[in-house]
Write a protein that holds these residues in place. Structure first.
Motif, PDB file in Angstrom:
ATOM      1  N   LEU A 513      74.393  33.132  43.656  1.00  0.00           N
ATOM      2  CA  LEU A 513      75.231  33.138  42.458  1.00  0.00           C
ATOM      3  C   LEU A 513      75.428  34.570  41.983  1.00  0.00           C
ATOM      4  CD1 LEU A 513      74.201  30.139  42.456  1.00  0.00           C
ATOM      5  CD2 LEU A 513      74.206  30.277  39.967  1.00  0.00           C
ATOM      6  N   LEU A 514      76.521  34.788  41.231  1.00  0.00           N
ATOM      7  CA  LEU A 514      76.637  36.034  40.497  1.00  0.00           C
ATOM      8  C   LEU A 514      75.463  36.113  39.543  1.00  0.00           C
ATOM      9  CD1 LEU A 514      80.420  36.304  39.562  1.00  0.00           C
ATOM     10  CD2 LEU A 514      79.121  37.875  40.995  1.00  0.00           C
ATOM     11  N   GLN A 515      74.777  37.236  39.540  1.00  0.00           N
ATOM     12  CA  GLN A 515      73.546  37.304  38.782  1.00  0.00           C
ATOM     13  C   GLN A 515      73.806  37.758  37.340  1.00  0.00           C
ATOM     14  OE1 GLN A 515      69.999  38.645  40.651  1.00  0.00           O
ATOM     15  NE2 GLN A 515      70.898  38.559  42.677  1.00  0.00           N
ATOM     16  N   PRO A 516      73.309  36.991  36.369  1.00  0.00           N
ATOM     17  CA  PRO A 516      73.464  37.368  34.962  1.00  0.00           C
ATOM     18  C   PRO A 516      72.467  38.435  34.577  1.00  0.00           C
ATOM     19  CG  PRO A 516      72.189  35.374  35.117  1.00  0.00           C
ATOM     20  CD  PRO A 516      72.578  35.731  36.525  1.00  0.00           C
ATOM     21  N   HIS A 517      72.544  38.900  33.349  1.00  0.00           N
ATOM     22  CA  HIS A 517      71.563  39.856  32.846  1.00  0.00           C
ATOM     23  C   HIS A 517      70.168  39.243  32.962  1.00  0.00           C
ATOM     24  CE1 HIS A 517      69.666  42.934  30.524  1.00  0.00           C
ATOM     25  NE2 HIS A 517      69.274  42.079  29.600  1.00  0.00           N
ATOM     26  N   GLY A 518      69.262  39.956  33.600  1.00  0.00           N
ATOM     27  CA  GLY A 518      67.933  39.419  33.852  1.00  0.00           C
ATOM     28  C   GLY A 518      67.765  38.919  35.261  1.00  0.00           C
ATOM     29  N   GLY A 519      68.866  38.641  35.954  1.00  0.00           N
ATOM     30  CA  GLY A 519      68.805  38.275  37.358  1.00  0.00           C
ATOM     31  C   GLY A 519      68.489  36.814  37.602  1.00  0.00           C
ATOM     32  N   ASP A 520      68.986  36.295  38.686  1.00  0.00           N
ATOM     33  CA  ASP A 520      68.693  34.927  39.090  1.00  0.00           C
ATOM     34  C   ASP A 520      68.592  34.887  40.610  1.00  0.00           C
ATOM     35  OD1 ASP A 520      68.172  32.265  39.070  1.00  0.00           O
ATOM     36  OD2 ASP A 520      70.191  31.621  38.585  1.00  0.00           O
ATOM     37  N   LEU A 521      67.688  35.691  41.143  1.00  0.00           N
ATOM     38  CA  LEU A 521      67.511  35.786  42.588  1.00  0.00           C
ATOM     39  C   LEU A 521      67.230  34.429  43.217  1.00  0.00           C
ATOM     40  CD1 LEU A 521      67.085  37.515  45.174  1.00  0.00           C
ATOM     41  CD2 LEU A 521      64.678  37.653  44.519  1.00  0.00           C
ATOM     42  N   PHE A 522      66.514  33.551  42.496  1.00  0.00           N
ATOM     43  CA  PHE A 522      66.062  32.292  43.071  1.00  0.00           C
ATOM     44  C   PHE A 522      67.093  31.162  42.948  1.00  0.00           C
ATOM     45  CE2 PHE A 522      62.159  34.594  42.017  1.00  0.00           C
ATOM     46  CZ  PHE A 522      61.460  34.501  43.213  1.00  0.00           C
ATOM     47  N   SER A 523      68.287  31.465  42.495  1.00  0.00           N
ATOM     48  CA  SER A 523      69.277  30.413  42.258  1.00  0.00           C
ATOM     49  C   SER A 523      69.613  29.633  43.518  1.00  0.00           C
ATOM     50  CB  SER A 523      70.555  31.017  41.669  1.00  0.00           C
ATOM     51  OG  SER A 523      71.131  31.931  42.595  1.00  0.00           O
ATOM     52  N   ASN A 524      69.500  30.263  44.683  1.00  0.00           N
ATOM     53  CA  ASN A 524      69.807  29.575  45.946  1.00  0.00           C
ATOM     54  C   ASN A 524      68.575  29.490  46.841  1.00  0.00           C
ATOM     55  OD1 ASN A 524      69.617  32.290  46.594  1.00  0.00           O
ATOM     56  ND2 ASN A 524      71.226  32.184  48.160  1.00  0.00           N
ATOM     57  N   VAL A 525      67.385  29.406  46.230  1.00  0.00           N
ATOM     58  CA  VAL A 525      66.136  29.373  46.998  1.00  0.00           C
ATOM     59  C   VAL A 525      66.122  28.214  47.993  1.00  0.00           C
ATOM     60  CG1 VAL A 525      64.857  27.965  45.330  1.00  0.00           C
ATOM     61  CG2 VAL A 525      63.629  29.609  46.775  1.00  0.00           C
ATOM     62  N   TYR A 526      66.889  27.175  47.708  1.00  0.00           N
ATOM     63  CA  TYR A 526      66.972  26.009  48.593  1.00  0.00           C
ATOM     64  C   TYR A 526      67.588  26.365  49.945  1.00  0.00           C
ATOM     65  CZ  TYR A 526      66.803  24.380  43.785  1.00  0.00           C
ATOM     66  OH  TYR A 526      66.471  24.222  42.465  1.00  0.00           O
ATOM     67  N   ASP A 527      68.321  27.494  49.990  1.00  0.00           N
ATOM     68  CA  ASP A 527      68.989  27.908  51.221  1.00  0.00           C
ATOM     69  C   ASP A 527      68.220  28.983  51.989  1.00  0.00           C
ATOM     70  OD1 ASP A 527      71.137  26.220  50.568  1.00  0.00           O
ATOM     71  OD2 ASP A 527      72.088  27.784  49.372  1.00  0.00           O
ATOM     72  N   TRP A 528      67.128  29.498  51.429  1.00  0.00           N
ATOM     73  CA  TRP A 528      66.379  30.557  52.098  1.00  0.00           C
ATOM     74  C   TRP A 528      65.679  30.007  53.333  1.00  0.00           C
ATOM     75  CZ3 TRP A 528      63.405  33.631  47.748  1.00  0.00           C
ATOM     76  CH2 TRP A 528      64.344  34.124  46.819  1.00  0.00           C
ATOM     77  N   THR A 529      65.557  30.869  54.332  1.00  0.00           N
ATOM     78  CA  THR A 529      64.863  30.473  55.560  1.00  0.00           C
ATOM     79  C   THR A 529      63.938  31.590  56.014  1.00  0.00           C
ATOM     80  OG1 THR A 529      66.650  31.325  56.958  1.00  0.00           O
ATOM     81  CG2 THR A 529      66.781  29.003  56.322  1.00  0.00           C
ATOM     82  N   MET A 530      62.993  31.214  56.849  1.00  0.00           N
ATOM     83  CA  MET A 530      62.122  32.181  57.507  1.00  0.00           C
ATOM     84  C   MET A 530      62.742  32.484  58.869  1.00  0.00           C
ATOM     85  SD  MET A 530      59.753  32.463  55.182  1.00  0.00           S
ATOM     86  CE  MET A 530      58.706  33.579  56.102  1.00  0.00           C
ATOM     87  N   THR A 531      63.143  33.733  59.071  1.00  0.00           N
ATOM     88  CA  THR A 531      63.832  34.064  60.323  1.00  0.00           C
ATOM     89  C   THR A 531      62.859  34.361  61.452  1.00  0.00           C
ATOM     90  OG1 THR A 531      63.969  36.389  59.641  1.00  0.00           O
ATOM     91  CG2 THR A 531      65.836  34.972  59.125  1.00  0.00           C
ATOM     92  N   ASN A 532      61.589  34.669  61.120  1.00  0.00           N
ATOM     93  CA  ASN A 532      60.563  34.905  62.132  1.00  0.00           C
ATOM     94  C   ASN A 532      59.393  33.966  61.890  1.00  0.00           C
ATOM     95  OD1 ASN A 532      61.962  37.072  63.316  1.00  0.00           O
ATOM     96  ND2 ASN A 532      61.157  38.476  61.777  1.00  0.00           N
ATOM     97  N   ALA A 533      58.620  33.714  62.905  1.00  0.00           N
ATOM     98  CA  ALA A 533      57.514  32.773  62.796  1.00  0.00           C
ATOM     99  C   ALA A 533      56.250  33.397  62.234  1.00  0.00           C
ATOM    100  CB  ALA A 533      57.216  32.153  64.163  1.00  0.00           C
ATOM    101  N   THR A 534      56.134  34.724  62.296  1.00  0.00           N
ATOM    102  CA  THR A 534      54.936  35.388  61.806  1.00  0.00           C
ATOM    103  C   THR A 534      55.313  36.509  60.868  1.00  0.00           C
ATOM    104  OG1 THR A 534      54.836  37.060  63.554  1.00  0.00           O
ATOM    105  CG2 THR A 534      53.815  34.920  64.024  1.00  0.00           C
ATOM    106  N   ALA A 535      54.324  37.039  60.201  1.00  0.00           N
ATOM    107  CA  ALA A 535      54.545  38.136  59.252  1.00  0.00           C
ATOM    108  C   ALA A 535      54.020  39.448  59.792  1.00  0.00           C
ATOM    109  CB  ALA A 535      53.877  37.807  57.922  1.00  0.00           C
ATOM    110  N   GLU A 536      53.796  39.533  61.092  1.00  0.00           N
ATOM    111  CA  GLU A 536      53.248  40.760  61.644  1.00  0.00           C
ATOM    112  C   GLU A 536      54.235  41.897  61.477  1.00  0.00           C
ATOM    113  OE1 GLU A 536      52.161  40.041  65.646  1.00  0.00           O
ATOM    114  OE2 GLU A 536      50.645  38.533  65.162  1.00  0.00           O
ATOM    115  N   LYS A 537      53.739  43.043  61.084  1.00  0.00           N
ATOM    116  CA  LYS A 537      54.583  44.205  60.825  1.00  0.00           C
ATOM    117  C   LYS A 537      54.272  45.286  61.847  1.00  0.00           C
ATOM    118  CE  LYS A 537      56.905  44.606  57.853  1.00  0.00           C
ATOM    119  NZ  LYS A 537      58.334  44.354  57.830  1.00  0.00           N
TER     120      LYS A 537
END
Length: 537
Positions: A513-537
């Motif tokens: 979404l267009l983010q309002p003052h204060g931000g709404d990063l999580f507005s589409n959290v339902y669409d987030w995915t993990m692109t890798n299987a591990t968190a190794e850096k």
């Protein structure tokens, strides 16, 4: 606006910094395949009252722990959430909402109309969340129907239905709920380590689309502390100030998201006669900015494009009336040709502001053209804007002193000096607080009957029909709050939000979404995915 959003965030700043340092100490942080660590705007400031919507938790954003009646969509319309249907009376004084029947709180109890009515009535009484002054009462009509009765026509009440998280009426305790919240949202509360982080886990009983992300740890770190989290690989999503917006980090992508978040300075438009605000005894009025010639000179003389390139790191967009250009009530007629120092000088001289002693500061009747602009000391872009505007104002003989401070110092000066605010909402009625003559907020002390009438008319019209009147608040061809009119504010620019996102996570930027003052990063959290299987850096 800021007063609601920053409750508790600044108070906790020193604790936040210490906590972030502890969290960042030594090496990368291990994360499981479905777990992410986040440090981002709307959840970046630790809420003093905890995670309680009635006490102001995360209004204008996805509350994560609680559910809302409606949800905003990327195109600015509403989708049903807890609501399955709703009806609005022709006079916009009655809203009737039908509810889903398959929703449970995380304590196992059913979510019913009684919970919705209780939440809205309590939120109105607390005054810490959205402006619910138009609400007379919310009533349950059976288990799955709620009736909202308003004390005046308000077509924007639909907006309020998208941003107040529902709490359980039977178990709610205003002293303890914030520390152990029970909700029906996509995530359930697990743990709050005060001064450091909050941990949420996916709610297996959530009625909607199940998110892929299993666990979210939100760190209370901002600005440089947050940037260091990304540099050290210790967080997956990090909100950073615009000064970092062009930085490159291995393993991360910088997402610059559009917002409707605008920065501007309120300019008290009445003289200081000794009047004090009734509730707080704050001084009202300023004997410099009360002169429209000063306000016009600033609005026409300041070069907003230069500020966008400098103070906003080339990642901003000039604003003349505080309404982001993406909104349907944006007013193109409010824009002017600014950076006109000659016009500013001429306006001031004609009004009797002259530099008689050669110190570079104009004066009139013994009063120097000098005032302060207060800004939040924890907001780098506000400091840059205040300093940039002050430097430009010197060119036409106005002295501005930028003052970085905490909000408990800023508020006593909000009616008597300039204050650099943040603003931006999908709810046009937020303009009421800034500009309506009888509003308790109204830091510039706007008092324009035509502006008031445009807002009164807008409340009594359909959402689509109201846009023309919300737009006319800025400029209706004859008057308004913008530079062409009363110039009550010095609006400066729209900003973007910058997020470093670890390559192991996809935040689905296309559905944000267009983010309002204060931000709404999580507005589409339902669409987030993990692109890798591990968190190794």
């Amino acid at each position: 606006m800021d007063k609601k959003i920053i409750i508790g965030a600044v108070v906790a700043l020193l604790v936040i910094i210490v906590g972030a340092a502890v969290l960042m100490g030594g090496g990368t942080t291990e994360r499981g395949p479905g777990e992410i660590v986040v440090a981002a705007y709307s959840h970046g400031g630790e809420p003093e009252a905890g995670f309680d919507p009635i006490a102001g938790w995360n209004y204008y954003a996805e509350p994560l722990i609680q559910s809302t009646l409606l949800k905003m969509t990327p195109n600015g319309t509403y989708a049903k959430d807890l609501a399955t249907d709703y009806e609005i009376s022709d006079d916009y004084k009655t809203y009737t909402v039908d509810l889903r029947k398959d929703v449970k709180f995380t304590d196992g109890s059913d979510l019913t109309a009684e919970d919705v009515a209780f939440t809205y009535n309590a939120a109105k009484e607390s005054g810490a969340s959205l402006d619910l002054s138009a609400l007379d009462k919310a009533e349950a009509q059976g288990d799955y129907k709620v009736k909202f009765t308003l004390n005046k026509s308000d077509s924007t009440f639909l907006d309020k239905m998208a941003y107040i998280g529902i709490v359980p009426s039977d178990s709610y305790n205003n002293e303890s709920y914030g520390e152990n919240p029970i909700g029906s949202g996509p995530y359930k509360f697990v743990q709050w380590d005060k001064g450091q982080q909050v941990i949420l886990e996916k709610n297996p009983d959530y009625y909607g689309k199940q998110p892929e992300i299993e666990k979210i740890t939100i760190l209370f770190a901002q600005n440089e502390a947050a940037f260091n989290l990304a540099k050290n690989g210790e967080a997956d999503i990090v909100a950073v100030p615009l000064e970092y917006g062009k930085e490159k980090l291995d393993g991360y992508t910088m997402y610059l998201q559009d917002t409707i978040d605008v920065r501007g300075v309120s300019l008290p438009s009445v003289p200081d006669t000794g009047e004090l605000s009734p509730d707080d005894n704050y001084t009202i009025g300023n004997n410099v900015t009360c002169d429209i010639a000063i306000r016009k000179a600033l609005n026409y003389g300041i070069n907003r494009t230069a500020l966008a390139e400098g103070a906003l790191n080339g990642l901003g967009y000039p604003s003349y009336d505080g309404i982001a250009h993406q909104l349907p009530w944006a007013n193109k007629e409010a824009a002017i040709e600014d950076g006109d120092v000659a016009y500013a000088n001429k306006t001031l001289e004609e009004a009797g502001w002259v530099d008689s002693d050669g110190d570079g500061i104009r004066e009139k009747n013994g009063t120097k053209a000098s005032f302060k602009i207060y800004y939040s000391a924890s907001a780098p872009e506000r400091q840059a804007l205040a300093v940039g505007a002050a430097e430009q104002a010197k060119q036409f003989g106005i002295e501005i002193e930028p003052v970085g401070a905490e909000w408990d110092e800023i508020y006593p000066n909000e009616f008597s000096q300039g204050v650099l605010w943040g603003y931006g909402s999908t709810d046009p009625s937020d303009m009421y607080g800034e500009y309506y003559s009888s509003s308790d907020f109204n830091p510039a002390r706007v008092n324009n009957s035509a502006v008031d009438k445009h807002m009164d008319d807008a409340f009594a019209e359909s959402r689509e029909d109201s846009y023309k009147d919300w737009s006319a608040v800025s400029w209706d061809g004859s008057t308004g709050i913008s530079p062409k009119g009363d110039a009550n504010w010095l609006w400066l620019g729209e900003i973007k939000y910058g997020y470093f996102v670890n390559d192991r996570v996809d935040i689905s930027n296309d559905t944000a979404l267009l983010q309002p003052h204060g931000g709404d990063l999580f507005s589409n959290v339902y669409d987030w995915t993990m692109t890798n299987a591990t968190a190794e850096k």
